[in-house]
Design a protein around this motif. Structure first.
Motif, PDB file in Angstrom:
ATOM      1  N   THR A 144       8.426  19.259   1.840  1.00 34.38           N
ATOM      2  CA  THR A 144       7.783  17.911   2.053  1.00 34.38           C
ATOM      3  C   THR A 144       8.814  16.900   2.808  1.00 34.38           C
ATOM      4  O   THR A 144       9.631  16.434   1.868  1.00 34.38           O
ATOM      5  CB  THR A 144       6.931  17.318   0.796  1.00 34.38           C
ATOM      6  OG1 THR A 144       8.262  17.326  -0.392  1.00 34.38           O
ATOM      7  CG2 THR A 144       5.977  18.093   0.319  1.00 34.38           C
ATOM      8  N   LEU A 202       5.858  12.796   9.330  1.00 34.01           N
ATOM      9  CA  LEU A 202       4.567  12.560   9.798  1.00 34.01           C
ATOM     10  C   LEU A 202       3.690  11.020   9.401  1.00 34.01           C
ATOM     11  O   LEU A 202       3.137  10.671  10.121  1.00 34.01           O
ATOM     12  CB  LEU A 202       3.533  13.827   9.527  1.00 34.01           C
ATOM     13  CG  LEU A 202       4.105  15.202  10.227  1.00 34.01           C
ATOM     14  CD1 LEU A 202       3.030  16.228   9.609  1.00 34.01           C
ATOM     15  CD2 LEU A 202       3.983  14.892  11.842  1.00 34.01           C
ATOM     16  N   TYR A 203       4.275  10.919   8.056  1.00 30.55           N
ATOM     17  CA  TYR A 203       3.743   9.697   7.356  1.00 30.55           C
ATOM     18  C   TYR A 203       4.966   9.036   6.874  1.00 30.55           C
ATOM     19  O   TYR A 203       6.078   9.463   6.757  1.00 30.55           O
ATOM     20  CB  TYR A 203       2.700  10.035   6.470  1.00 30.55           C
ATOM     21  CG  TYR A 203       1.579  11.176   6.655  1.00 30.55           C
ATOM     22  CD1 TYR A 203       0.742  10.797   7.672  1.00 30.55           C
ATOM     23  CD2 TYR A 203       1.917  12.405   6.202  1.00 30.55           C
ATOM     24  CE1 TYR A 203      -0.226  11.628   7.960  1.00 30.55           C
ATOM     25  CE2 TYR A 203       0.679  13.323   6.525  1.00 30.55           C
ATOM     26  CZ  TYR A 203      -0.402  12.942   7.594  1.00 30.55           C
ATOM     27  OH  TYR A 203      -1.206  13.885   7.758  1.00 30.55           O
ATOM     28  N   THR A 204       4.575   7.769   6.385  1.00 33.55           N
ATOM     29  CA  THR A 204       5.522   7.036   5.729  1.00 33.55           C
ATOM     30  C   THR A 204       5.678   7.624   4.157  1.00 33.55           C
ATOM     31  O   THR A 204       4.893   8.692   3.887  1.00 33.55           O
ATOM     32  CB  THR A 204       5.122   5.697   5.363  1.00 33.55           C
ATOM     33  OG1 THR A 204       3.875   5.652   4.531  1.00 33.55           O
ATOM     34  CG2 THR A 204       4.705   4.721   6.506  1.00 33.55           C
ATOM     35  N   ASP A 256       5.252   6.501   1.395  1.00 39.69           N
ATOM     36  CA  ASP A 256       4.122   6.328   0.369  1.00 39.69           C
ATOM     37  C   ASP A 256       3.083   7.075   0.621  1.00 39.69           C
ATOM     38  O   ASP A 256       2.156   7.785   0.109  1.00 39.69           O
ATOM     39  CB  ASP A 256       4.121   4.901   0.128  1.00 39.69           C
ATOM     40  CG  ASP A 256       5.039   4.190  -0.201  1.00 39.69           C
ATOM     41  OD1 ASP A 256       5.645   4.569  -1.494  1.00 39.69           O
ATOM     42  OD2 ASP A 256       5.324   3.082  -0.201  1.00 39.69           O
ATOM     43  N   GLU A 257       2.557   7.178   2.140  1.00 42.85           N
ATOM     44  CA  GLU A 257       1.599   7.887   2.577  1.00 42.85           C
ATOM     45  C   GLU A 257       1.533   9.542   2.401  1.00 42.85           C
ATOM     46  O   GLU A 257       0.509   9.957   1.872  1.00 42.85           O
ATOM     47  CB  GLU A 257       1.483   7.645   4.141  1.00 42.85           C
ATOM     48  CG  GLU A 257       0.882   6.326   4.511  1.00 42.85           C
ATOM     49  CD  GLU A 257       0.890   6.252   6.124  1.00 42.85           C
ATOM     50  OE1 GLU A 257       0.096   5.771   6.702  1.00 42.85           O
ATOM     51  OE2 GLU A 257       1.749   6.772   6.656  1.00 42.85           O
ATOM     52  N   TYR A 258       2.746  10.144   2.512  1.00 46.84           N
ATOM     53  CA  TYR A 258       3.138  11.364   2.387  1.00 46.84           C
ATOM     54  C   TYR A 258       2.938  11.773   0.710  1.00 46.84           C
ATOM     55  O   TYR A 258       2.160  12.719   0.458  1.00 46.84           O
ATOM     56  CB  TYR A 258       4.331  11.714   2.582  1.00 46.84           C
ATOM     57  CG  TYR A 258       4.500  13.139   3.226  1.00 46.84           C
ATOM     58  CD1 TYR A 258       3.608  14.318   2.654  1.00 46.84           C
ATOM     59  CD2 TYR A 258       5.405  13.679   4.140  1.00 46.84           C
ATOM     60  CE1 TYR A 258       3.792  15.786   3.062  1.00 46.84           C
ATOM     61  CE2 TYR A 258       5.594  14.855   4.673  1.00 46.84           C
ATOM     62  CZ  TYR A 258       4.756  15.697   4.247  1.00 46.84           C
ATOM     63  OH  TYR A 258       4.870  17.230   4.646  1.00 46.84           O
ATOM     64  N   ARG A 291      -0.859  11.389   0.142  1.00 44.81           N
ATOM     65  CA  ARG A 291      -1.849  12.282   0.727  1.00 44.81           C
ATOM     66  C   ARG A 291      -1.538  13.787   0.326  1.00 44.81           C
ATOM     67  O   ARG A 291      -2.336  14.536   0.511  1.00 44.81           O
ATOM     68  CB  ARG A 291      -1.591  12.309   2.374  1.00 44.81           C
ATOM     69  CG  ARG A 291      -2.116  11.068   2.865  1.00 44.81           C
ATOM     70  CD  ARG A 291      -1.830  11.320   4.258  1.00 44.81           C
ATOM     71  NE  ARG A 291      -2.528   9.799   4.975  1.00 44.81           N
ATOM     72  CZ  ARG A 291      -2.941   9.737   6.229  1.00 44.81           C
ATOM     73  NH1 ARG A 291      -2.989  10.840   6.911  1.00 44.81           N
ATOM     74  NH2 ARG A 291      -3.287   8.634   6.719  1.00 44.81           N
ATOM     75  N   LYS A 292      -0.213  14.237  -0.059  1.00 44.65           N
ATOM     76  CA  LYS A 292       0.104  15.437  -0.055  1.00 44.65           C
ATOM     77  C   LYS A 292       0.968  15.968  -1.460  1.00 44.65           C
ATOM     78  O   LYS A 292       0.517  16.775  -2.056  1.00 44.65           O
ATOM     79  CB  LYS A 292       1.109  15.799   1.064  1.00 44.65           C
ATOM     80  CG  LYS A 292       0.385  15.625   2.366  1.00 44.65           C
ATOM     81  CD  LYS A 292      -0.238  16.995   2.722  1.00 44.65           C
ATOM     82  CE  LYS A 292      -0.961  16.601   4.165  1.00 44.65           C
ATOM     83  NZ  LYS A 292      -2.090  17.600   4.484  1.00 44.65           N
TER      84      LYS A 292
END
Length: 111
Positions: A22, A27-29, A31-33, A36-37
């Protein structure tokens, strides 16, 4: 001839090392990562390892693990500690994030 005979009867031993990379901020910030994942991955790892004591899993991004672990209840933290104690969950790399494999000198890995 003897070597050829032994080769016919030997088995190949294969080791699979479950791991999830990870990459914070790719691909994301961060926090978003995480939302989301990562939190879903770690929740499933917790359940999956408990369901199958023969399974193991390695984790390298300490930054995400720390956030997830801090959000866990005390009972879930105890579950995680048990998995670590039993050798089912291991941490690799020793850094806040996994180093870039393209920069594989000891100096680059330590930065």
């Amino acid at each position: 001839d003897e070597l050829a005979q032994r080769g016919r009867h030997s088995m190949l031993e294969v080791h699979l090392v479950p791991h999830s990379h990870t990459d914070p901020g790719w691909l994301y910030t961060f926090d978003e990562y995480y939302v989301r994942k990562v939190k879903h991955i770690l929740n499933e790892v917790l359940h999956g390892l408990e369901a199958s004591p023969a399974r193991t899993f390695i984790w390298s991004e300490t930054c995400f693990f720390a956030r997830w672990f801090e959000s866990c209840s005390s009972s879930d933290q105890a579950r995680v500690r048990r998995l670590v104690d039993f050798g089912q969950l291991s941490f690799v790399g020793g850094g806040w994030v996994m180093h870039d494999e393209a920069l594989n000198t000891p100096h680059a890995m330590a930065r």
